[in-house]
Design a protein around this motif. Structure first.
Motif, mmCIF file in Angstrom:
data_model
loop_
_atom_site.group_PDB
_atom_site.id
_atom_site.type_symbol
_atom_site.label_atom_id
_atom_site.label_comp_id
_atom_site.label_asym_id
_atom_site.label_seq_id
_atom_site.Cartn_x
_atom_site.Cartn_y
_atom_site.Cartn_z
ATOM 1 N N PRO A 111 8.066 -4.691 -1.831
ATOM 2 C CA PRO A 111 8.106 -4.363 -0.367
ATOM 3 C C PRO A 111 6.764 -4.458 0.354
ATOM 4 C CG PRO A 111 9.154 -2.849 -1.738
ATOM 5 C CD PRO A 111 8.675 -3.705 -2.691
ATOM 6 N N TYR A 112 5.501 -4.139 -0.360
ATOM 7 C CA TYR A 112 4.332 -4.288 0.516
ATOM 8 C C TYR A 112 4.185 -5.891 0.686
ATOM 9 C CZ TYR A 112 -0.689 -4.386 1.289
ATOM 10 O OH TYR A 112 -1.897 -4.758 1.698
ATOM 11 N N SER A 113 4.017 -6.578 -0.116
ATOM 12 C CA SER A 113 3.868 -8.186 0.089
ATOM 13 C C SER A 113 4.849 -8.595 1.127
ATOM 14 C CB SER A 113 3.791 -9.059 -1.122
ATOM 15 O OG SER A 113 5.019 -8.696 -2.040
ATOM 16 N N TYR A 114 6.157 -8.204 0.994
ATOM 17 C CA TYR A 114 7.337 -8.557 1.908
ATOM 18 C C TYR A 114 6.702 -8.010 3.486
ATOM 19 C CZ TYR A 114 11.381 -8.501 4.970
ATOM 20 O OH TYR A 114 12.111 -8.700 6.328
ATOM 21 N N GLU A 115 6.362 -7.000 3.502
ATOM 22 C CA GLU A 115 5.799 -6.546 4.770
ATOM 23 C C GLU A 115 4.785 -7.524 5.422
ATOM 24 O OE1 GLU A 115 6.933 -4.278 7.071
ATOM 25 O OE2 GLU A 115 8.657 -3.772 5.579
ATOM 26 N N ARG A 116 3.770 -7.731 4.663
ATOM 27 C CA ARG A 116 2.670 -8.711 4.910
ATOM 28 C C ARG A 116 3.239 -10.044 5.497
ATOM 29 N NH1 ARG A 116 -2.723 -8.460 4.497
ATOM 30 N NH2 ARG A 116 -3.072 -9.968 2.896
ATOM 31 N N GLU A 136 12.916 -14.377 13.511
ATOM 32 C CA GLU A 136 11.415 -14.090 14.303
ATOM 33 C C GLU A 136 10.356 -15.273 14.304
ATOM 34 O OE1 GLU A 136 8.109 -10.840 14.406
ATOM 35 O OE2 GLU A 136 9.608 -10.457 13.280
ATOM 36 N N PHE A 137 10.354 -16.091 13.202
ATOM 37 C CA PHE A 137 9.445 -17.123 12.841
ATOM 38 C C PHE A 137 10.147 -18.228 12.701
ATOM 39 C CE2 PHE A 137 7.268 -13.153 11.740
ATOM 40 C CZ PHE A 137 5.863 -13.177 12.653
ATOM 41 N N LYS A 138 10.047 -19.264 13.631
ATOM 42 C CA LYS A 138 11.007 -20.528 13.501
ATOM 43 C C LYS A 138 10.148 -21.680 12.534
ATOM 44 C CE LYS A 138 13.949 -19.548 16.644
ATOM 45 N NZ LYS A 138 15.182 -19.292 16.074
ATOM 46 N N GLU A 139 8.915 -21.367 12.300
ATOM 47 C CA GLU A 139 8.209 -22.204 11.301
ATOM 48 C C GLU A 139 8.958 -22.037 9.835
ATOM 49 O OE1 GLU A 139 5.168 -19.365 12.330
ATOM 50 O OE2 GLU A 139 7.072 -19.810 13.169
ATOM 51 N N ILE A 140 9.678 -20.933 9.527
ATOM 52 C CA ILE A 140 10.484 -20.852 8.234
ATOM 53 C C ILE A 140 11.437 -21.973 8.220
ATOM 54 C CG2 ILE A 140 11.434 -19.450 6.727
ATOM 55 C CD1 ILE A 140 9.880 -16.836 7.856
ATOM 56 N N TRP A 167 0.568 -12.908 7.106
ATOM 57 C CA TRP A 167 0.481 -14.255 6.594
ATOM 58 C C TRP A 167 1.101 -15.124 7.823
ATOM 59 C CZ3 TRP A 167 -2.283 -16.014 3.067
ATOM 60 C CH2 TRP A 167 -2.445 -15.313 1.971
ATOM 61 N N LEU A 168 1.940 -14.822 8.307
ATOM 62 C CA LEU A 168 2.755 -15.916 9.374
ATOM 63 C C LEU A 168 1.751 -15.820 10.811
ATOM 64 C CD1 LEU A 168 6.368 -15.500 8.665
ATOM 65 C CD2 LEU A 168 5.149 -17.503 8.218
ATOM 66 N N PRO A 169 1.298 -14.812 11.162
ATOM 67 C CA PRO A 169 0.351 -14.620 11.995
ATOM 68 C C PRO A 169 -0.925 -15.455 11.907
ATOM 69 C CG PRO A 169 1.512 -12.549 12.173
ATOM 70 C CD PRO A 169 1.799 -13.403 10.820
#
Length: 633
Positions: free
Chosen positions: A86-91, A138-142, A96-98
């Motif tokens: 969960p922590y690395s998912y929130e990150r 939310e993030f189109k680059e994915i 990471w993406l920003p």
């Protein structure tokens, strides 16, 4: 051979290095491994797609290693972003993406949920829905998401395959995941592919056309069962888009939309690349504009293969079989292209070529128009042949064209020209009948209404020569730009085959224009010429010029044509004039208005010596006679 560089990112302890080791060793290594693995290169022989060499770069998430991370991200083609709790998912969304965006890297991201062995299989679907889909929206680059386990070697190869595919078969140019629609550029490319595959132009891909399409793109047959399954799938989602008669264009688009939604966008890319599309969904530059240089004084013409293609295209596009292309049929024919060529628009197509009584372009006019286009701008013809789907064994459109031998500009014994398309410039004073001559060339009815020609105008048609041979003749009237064209000596000499000097035989001030421009532009003597006295149906008048037309043409040495051709656009015999013009272009020796060459000068000198001897003998006889008369007196 392409190279895909994958940058593996994520928080410490999420299993980045274990994933890479599991890929390379094909097993999980339980003992502690080094913090950051060295760069690994996987050759295409290990099963990577499309002959791709893959370089995998492991990275550290520690703040002190941030500069190296940024450098590797900028060098890479795709990012594998790994999280495991969960922590690395929130990150993923918070850092990471920003962070990727802040660096300005515009790379596809594969989101990887690692250590799936710690989660029960019953909750995997729930995790996909609750974790991955929100961040993807939310993030189109994915580009895509995947759950992996380095310990169980689950989906490890697939994760890196998705990275390769994100570069070699990117989904971003094709599909808008948020709107769940194909993007406009993809729709345009797929519609062009549909139009080109619809060989009979009936708006449907029938079973035969689908089989041909399958073989062309995938090099294998489509079984009847698979074809029926495709039709049933399309019909299930869009009623009326598929039937026993075939698949509609909307059905074809729907099928590709389903491929994109199911992650099978590599199937779409196989189609696109077969039809010469780049990753940006534009046609390859080398396909649109292949190297094709025309030497000086040579010209480009359509080859037999080019004419066959254009004949077939006309016949299949003439849906009502009336022998002409209506506006709707022309629009359908040019659907796979950017539209009617700008060169045609500039020449006021279709009024520049042959049409039937209804105003529709005939097959004769269609071929004449393309012959003129190839002569004046072979690059335009090659570009449109690419858009329209011309095919040759070497996949090059240049097979549709051929080069003529360079025409030789020389004053002595010019050789006969071997070409099938000729350009003649029509020069003459205003109101001399040039526009009416172009209308008569296209079999347009004569009109007494005078409309001055402002912009340049062309007319192209076939001409039957003695012996039954045919050629294409382009007549060009310059309008108000005539002086500017004549000032451009190199351009006129390079393309022009013959000059038609026209004057109004009923207007006493019409002919004087011709000697004046020939004095002003002496290089015109290097171009074959035909002199035409138009409006011969009216009363002939004496010209206000230093020489009358017959005297003027006679004063030009070795002018086999004789006096100007007297004719009228209202006479049926006007068609004979176009054969004379064509012959003058094909055999320049018959129509060169030029000064004497050395041989002619020598011959005349001999005649001059004989004449001088005769004159001297006569003078001597007169002197002797006078002396004898005086002596007897």
């Amino acid at each position: 051979m392409a190279t895909v560089r994958i940058c593996v990112c994520g928080d410490e302890g999420c299993g980045k290095s274990s994933l890479i080791t599991s890929l390379v060793k094909d097993t999980f290594i339980s003992n502690r491994i080094q913090a950051v693995l060295p760069q690994i290169t996987i050759p295409p022989t290990l099963g990577t797609p499309e002959n791709v060499t893959t370089t995998i770069v492991d990275t550290s998430a520690l703040p002190q290693d941030r500069a190296n991370l940024a450098r590797e991200l900028r060098r890479s083609n795709v990012i594998l972003l790994v999280y495991s709790d969960p922590y690395s998912y929130e990150r993923v969304a918070l850092f990471w993406l920003p962070y990727f965006r802040s660096l300005g890297v515009n790379l596809p991201v594969i989101l990887c949920a690692n250590k799936s062995d710690l989660v029960s299989s019953s909750t995997s679907a729930q995790i996909m829905e609750e974790e991955m889909l929100p961040v993807m929206s939310e993030f189109k680059e994915i580009d895509s998401c995947i759950r992996t386990s380095a310990r169980e070697h689950h989906n490890v190869n697939e994760a890196f395959f998705l990275c390769q595919k994100a570069v070699t078969h990117p989904i971003a140019p094709l599909f808008d995941a948020k709107e769940s629609t194909l993007k406009p550029a993809a729709v345009a490319a797929l519609l062009r592919i549909f139009y080109l595959s619809d060989k009979d132009k009936d708006g449907l891909l029938n079973d035969k056309e689908m089989q041909d399409f399958q073989l062309k793109c995938f090099d294998k047959n489509l079984s009847p069962e698979d074809l029926q399954h495709i039709k049933h799938t399309i019909e299930h989602h869009l009623h009326g888009a598929a039937s026993d008669r075939g698949i509609t264009s909307q059905g074809f688009l729907l099928l590709n939309k389903l491929y994109a939604e199911k992650g099978r966008h590599e199937t779409i890319w196989v189609m696109l690349r077969t039809f010469q599309y780049t990753d940006s969904l534009s046609l390859q530059e080398s396909f649109l504009h292949p190297k094709f240089d025309v030497p000086e004084f040579a010209s480009a013409e359509l080859s037999p293969a080019g004419y066959r293609f254009l004949v077939d295209l006309f016949l299949t596009s003439d849906r009502d079989n009336d022998g002409g292309l209506r506006d709707e049929e022309l629009a359908s024919l040019f659907a796979p292209t950017p539209g009617i060529p700008q060169l045609w628009v500039d020449n006021n197509f279709p009024s520049c070529t042959v049409r039937n009584d209804a105003g529709h372009v005939t097959l004769q006019g269609w071929l004449a128009q393309w012959s003129m286009t190839t002569f004046t701008s072979p690059k335009t013809t090659l570009e449109y042949l690419a858009y329209l789907g011309f095919e040759s064994p070497d996949r090059s459109t240049t097979a549709a064209l051929k080069l003529t031998k360079p025409r030789k500009r020389r004053r002595t014994r010019p050789a006969r020209v071997s070409r099938n398309v000729l350009l003649a410039h029509v020069l003459g004073a205003p109101q001399s009948g040039k526009s009416a001559l172009l209308d008569a060339f296209l079999a347009r009815p004569f009109s007494n209404l005078y409309l001055p020609t402002i912009q340049p105008r062309v007319a192209v048609n076939t001409v039957e020569l003695p012996g039954g041979r045919q050629c294409y003749l382009i007549l060009k009237e310059q309008g108000e730009s005539e002086a500017a064209v004549l000032d451009n000596k190199s351009k006129l000499l390079d393309q022009c085959d013959v000059i038609v000097y026209a004057y109004d035989s009923s207007d006493p001030d019409s002919f004087a224009y011709i000697p004046n421009i020939r004095k002003m532009y002496p290089y015109l003597e290097d171009i074959p010429a035909v002199y035409v006295a138009l409006k011969a149906d009216l009363d002939r008048t004496t010209q206000r010029a230093e020489f009358q037309p017959d005297e003027y043409t006679a004063s030009i040495q070795r002018m086999p044509q004789g006096p100007p051709i007297s004719t009228s656009v209202t006479w049926p015999s006007i068609q004979d004039l176009f054969a004379v013009i064509s012959e003058a272009g094909l055999d320049p020796a018959t129509a060169y208005p030029r000064p004497l060459d050395d041989d002619d000068g020598g011959e005349l000198m001999r005649y001059g010596l004989v004449l001088a001897a005769v004159v001297c003998a006569g003078a001597a006889a007169v002197v002797i006679w006078r002396r004898s008369t005086l002596s007897t007196g």
